[in-house]
Scaffold this motif. Structure first.
Motif, PDB file in Angstrom:
ATOM      1  N   GLY A  29      18.623  17.163  15.040  1.00  0.00           N
ATOM      2  CA  GLY A  29      17.311  16.688  14.610  1.00  0.00           C
ATOM      3  C   GLY A  29      17.329  15.305  14.008  1.00  0.00           C
ATOM      4  N   PHE A  30      16.639  15.149  12.893  1.00  0.00           N
ATOM      5  CA  PHE A  30      16.538  13.813  12.296  1.00  0.00           C
ATOM      6  C   PHE A  30      16.589  13.855  10.785  1.00  0.00           C
ATOM      7  CE2 PHE A  30      12.138  15.203  12.162  1.00  0.00           C
ATOM      8  CZ  PHE A  30      11.661  14.679  10.977  1.00  0.00           C
ATOM      9  N   VAL A  31      17.003  12.746  10.247  1.00  0.00           N
ATOM     10  CA  VAL A  31      16.906  12.465   8.820  1.00  0.00           C
ATOM     11  C   VAL A  31      16.247  11.093   8.725  1.00  0.00           C
ATOM     12  CG1 VAL A  31      18.166  12.005   6.683  1.00  0.00           C
ATOM     13  CG2 VAL A  31      18.968  13.802   8.240  1.00  0.00           C
ATOM     14  N   ALA A  32      15.236  10.990   7.901  1.00  0.00           N
ATOM     15  CA  ALA A  32      14.528   9.718   7.748  1.00  0.00           C
ATOM     16  C   ALA A  32      14.213   9.494   6.275  1.00  0.00           C
ATOM     17  CB  ALA A  32      13.237   9.724   8.562  1.00  0.00           C
ATOM     18  N   SER A  33      14.036   8.258   5.930  1.00  0.00           N
ATOM     19  CA  SER A  33      13.611   7.910   4.567  1.00  0.00           C
ATOM     20  C   SER A  33      12.391   7.006   4.668  1.00  0.00           C
ATOM     21  CB  SER A  33      14.742   7.215   3.804  1.00  0.00           C
ATOM     22  OG  SER A  33      15.100   6.005   4.447  1.00  0.00           O
ATOM     23  N   TRP A  34      11.621   6.977   3.606  1.00  0.00           N
ATOM     24  CA  TRP A  34      10.434   6.127   3.598  1.00  0.00           C
ATOM     25  C   TRP A  34      10.319   5.397   2.269  1.00  0.00           C
ATOM     26  CZ3 TRP A  34       6.836   7.424  -0.132  1.00  0.00           C
ATOM     27  CH2 TRP A  34       6.887   8.728  -0.638  1.00  0.00           C
ATOM     28  N   ASN A  35       9.641   4.267   2.325  1.00  0.00           N
ATOM     29  CA  ASN A  35       9.305   3.538   1.104  1.00  0.00           C
ATOM     30  C   ASN A  35       7.888   3.007   1.234  1.00  0.00           C
ATOM     31  OD1 ASN A  35       9.333   1.043   2.488  1.00  0.00           O
ATOM     32  ND2 ASN A  35      11.500   0.807   2.146  1.00  0.00           N
ATOM     33  N   THR A  36       7.330   2.589   0.142  1.00  0.00           N
ATOM     34  CA  THR A  36       5.943   2.131   0.151  1.00  0.00           C
ATOM     35  C   THR A  36       5.832   0.680  -0.301  1.00  0.00           C
ATOM     36  OG1 THR A  36       5.550   2.861  -2.112  1.00  0.00           O
ATOM     37  CG2 THR A  36       5.041   4.421  -0.377  1.00  0.00           C
ATOM     38  N   VAL A  37       4.786   0.075   0.197  1.00  0.00           N
ATOM     39  CA  VAL A  37       4.341  -1.220  -0.299  1.00  0.00           C
ATOM     40  C   VAL A  37       3.075  -0.903  -1.088  1.00  0.00           C
ATOM     41  CG1 VAL A  37       3.503  -3.500   0.326  1.00  0.00           C
ATOM     42  CG2 VAL A  37       5.283  -2.391   1.713  1.00  0.00           C
ATOM     43  N   LEU A  38       3.093  -1.175  -2.383  1.00  0.00           N
ATOM     44  CA  LEU A  38       1.951  -0.831  -3.232  1.00  0.00           C
ATOM     45  C   LEU A  38       0.766  -1.751  -2.968  1.00  0.00           C
ATOM     46  CD1 LEU A  38       3.747  -0.067  -6.608  1.00  0.00           C
ATOM     47  CD2 LEU A  38       2.913   1.547  -4.883  1.00  0.00           C
ATOM     48  N   ILE A  39      -0.415  -1.239  -3.241  1.00  0.00           N
ATOM     49  CA  ILE A  39      -1.637  -2.018  -3.060  1.00  0.00           C
ATOM     50  C   ILE A  39      -1.600  -3.235  -3.968  1.00  0.00           C
ATOM     51  CG2 ILE A  39      -4.126  -2.002  -3.463  1.00  0.00           C
ATOM     52  CD1 ILE A  39      -4.088   0.918  -2.606  1.00  0.00           C
ATOM     53  N   ASP A  40      -1.934  -4.359  -3.398  1.00  0.00           N
ATOM     54  CA  ASP A  40      -2.042  -5.610  -4.158  1.00  0.00           C
ATOM     55  C   ASP A  40      -3.517  -5.833  -4.466  1.00  0.00           C
ATOM     56  OD1 ASP A  40      -1.959  -8.111  -5.262  1.00  0.00           O
ATOM     57  OD2 ASP A  40      -1.279  -9.126  -3.439  1.00  0.00           O
ATOM     58  N   TRP A  41      -3.944  -5.341  -5.619  1.00  0.00           N
ATOM     59  CA  TRP A  41      -5.357  -5.444  -5.978  1.00  0.00           C
ATOM     60  C   TRP A  41      -5.810  -6.891  -6.132  1.00  0.00           C
ATOM     61  CZ3 TRP A  41      -8.209  -1.616  -4.729  1.00  0.00           C
ATOM     62  CH2 TRP A  41      -7.755  -0.301  -4.849  1.00  0.00           C
ATOM     63  N   SER A  42      -4.867  -7.840  -6.279  1.00  0.00           N
ATOM     64  CA  SER A  42      -5.268  -9.249  -6.358  1.00  0.00           C
ATOM     65  C   SER A  42      -5.817  -9.735  -5.022  1.00  0.00           C
ATOM     66  CB  SER A  42      -4.104 -10.127  -6.816  1.00  0.00           C
ATOM     67  OG  SER A  42      -3.103 -10.188  -5.827  1.00  0.00           O
ATOM     68  N   ALA A  43      -5.646  -8.932  -3.957  1.00  0.00           N
ATOM     69  CA  ALA A  43      -6.199  -9.279  -2.643  1.00  0.00           C
ATOM     70  C   ALA A  43      -7.712  -9.066  -2.592  1.00  0.00           C
ATOM     71  CB  ALA A  43      -5.520  -8.462  -1.560  1.00  0.00           C
ATOM     72  N   VAL A  44      -8.275  -8.440  -3.629  1.00  0.00           N
ATOM     73  CA  VAL A  44      -9.723  -8.214  -3.669  1.00  0.00           C
ATOM     74  C   VAL A  44     -10.380  -9.375  -4.393  1.00  0.00           C
ATOM     75  CG1 VAL A  44     -11.573  -6.701  -4.480  1.00  0.00           C
ATOM     76  CG2 VAL A  44      -9.419  -5.718  -3.645  1.00  0.00           C
ATOM     77  N   SER A  45     -11.339  -9.995  -3.722  1.00  0.00           N
ATOM     78  CA  SER A  45     -12.119 -11.083  -4.318  1.00  0.00           C
ATOM     79  C   SER A  45     -13.539 -10.974  -3.785  1.00  0.00           C
ATOM     80  CB  SER A  45     -11.499 -12.437  -3.981  1.00  0.00           C
ATOM     81  OG  SER A  45     -11.501 -12.648  -2.584  1.00  0.00           O
ATOM     82  N   ALA A  46     -14.367 -11.941  -4.116  1.00  0.00           N
ATOM     83  CA  ALA A  46     -15.752 -11.886  -3.648  1.00  0.00           C
ATOM     84  C   ALA A  46     -16.313 -13.284  -3.469  1.00  0.00           C
ATOM     85  CB  ALA A  46     -16.612 -11.103  -4.640  1.00  0.00           C
ATOM     86  N   VAL A  47     -17.233 -13.371  -2.530  1.00  0.00           N
ATOM     87  CA  VAL A  47     -18.055 -14.565  -2.376  1.00  0.00           C
ATOM     88  C   VAL A  47     -19.410 -14.196  -2.972  1.00  0.00           C
ATOM     89  CG1 VAL A  47     -19.137 -16.144  -0.749  1.00  0.00           C
ATOM     90  CG2 VAL A  47     -16.826 -15.260  -0.290  1.00  0.00           C
ATOM     91  N   ILE A  48     -19.784 -14.886  -4.037  1.00  0.00           N
ATOM     92  CA  ILE A  48     -21.004 -14.551  -4.768  1.00  0.00           C
ATOM     93  C   ILE A  48     -22.076 -15.592  -4.466  1.00  0.00           C
ATOM     94  CG2 ILE A  48     -22.019 -14.279  -7.065  1.00  0.00           C
ATOM     95  CD1 ILE A  48     -19.218 -13.334  -7.989  1.00  0.00           C
ATOM     96  N   THR A  49     -23.249 -15.109  -4.087  1.00  0.00           N
ATOM     97  CA  THR A  49     -24.403 -15.982  -3.873  1.00  0.00           C
ATOM     98  C   THR A  49     -25.355 -15.776  -5.034  1.00  0.00           C
ATOM     99  OG1 THR A  49     -24.164 -15.770  -1.480  1.00  0.00           O
ATOM    100  CG2 THR A  49     -26.297 -16.566  -2.303  1.00  0.00           C
ATOM    101  N   SER A  50     -25.638 -16.850  -5.761  1.00  0.00           N
ATOM    102  CA  SER A  50     -26.538 -16.775  -6.914  1.00  0.00           C
ATOM    103  C   SER A  50     -27.951 -16.454  -6.460  1.00  0.00           C
ATOM    104  CB  SER A  50     -26.557 -18.113  -7.662  1.00  0.00           C
ATOM    105  OG  SER A  50     -25.283 -18.387  -8.194  1.00  0.00           O
TER     106      SER A  50
END
Length: 186
Positions: A91-112
């Protein structure tokens, strides 16, 4: 992770076994196979980007060749092993790892807003590189972007499919810089 035989025994016959990898706050999951020995063409491992077989198929593998590193971009990965009733290997043996969410990727374009009592402001949320998000605005909206806003303060809670969330605050201003928080939408 391993098949049902573990690292030292053969997998079972007539196997249909799934593994869901869905750690909190994962932006991506990388799966690396360390060993791989399946009956060629009859027993297979399928890897999906998502929570089950309805996700995007990243690959289906059989035989003795170790698959490449696979990456799920949704923060969820489903691994399915299927075997027939004839020959079983280690069969198989596998391992996994994660890349955590980079919340700094969230921004906004604001229209006054165009005036203190005008409800023509907007917030265009930008979530670069993040997928499968849910939105809950202080206005009650559940869309990525909100429009028809008066000058004032607004917040949005952004939630991943795995339940990780973060709240962001924004301010809509008018040209004179005054926020009328007591005004109601027209």
């Amino acid at each position: 992770i391993t098949d049902d035989g573990g690292a030292s025994n053969n997998y079972s016959s007539d196997l249909y076994c799934g593994f869901l990898i869905q750690p909190a706050c994962a932006a991506a999951i990388n799966l690396t196979f360390e060993t791989f020995q399946l009956e060629d063409f009859y027993d297979s491992v399928y890897v999906y980007d998502g929570v089950d077989v309805t996700g995007t198929l990243l690959g289906g593998f059989t035989g003795f060749t170790i698959p490449p590193v696979l990456t799920a971009q949704t923060g969820s990965m489903f691994v399915l092993m299927v075997s027939d009733n004839m020959i079983q290997y280690s069969g198989f043996v596998a391992s996994w790892n994660t890349v955590l969410i980079d919340w700094s990727a969230v921004s906004a374009v604001i229209t006054s807003a165009s005036c203190v009592t005008c409800n023509d402001g907007s917030i265009d949320l930008v979530t670069t590189g993040l997928n499968g998000l849910l939105y809950s605005w202080s206005t009650g909206a559940i869309t990525e972007d909100v429009t028809e806003l008066l000058p004032g303060n607004y917040s949005v809670t952004v939630t991943t499919l795995s339940g990780c969330d973060s709240t962001f605050d924004f301010t809509i201003t008018s040209p004179d810089g005054i926020n009328d928080l007591n005004a109601s939408a027209n």
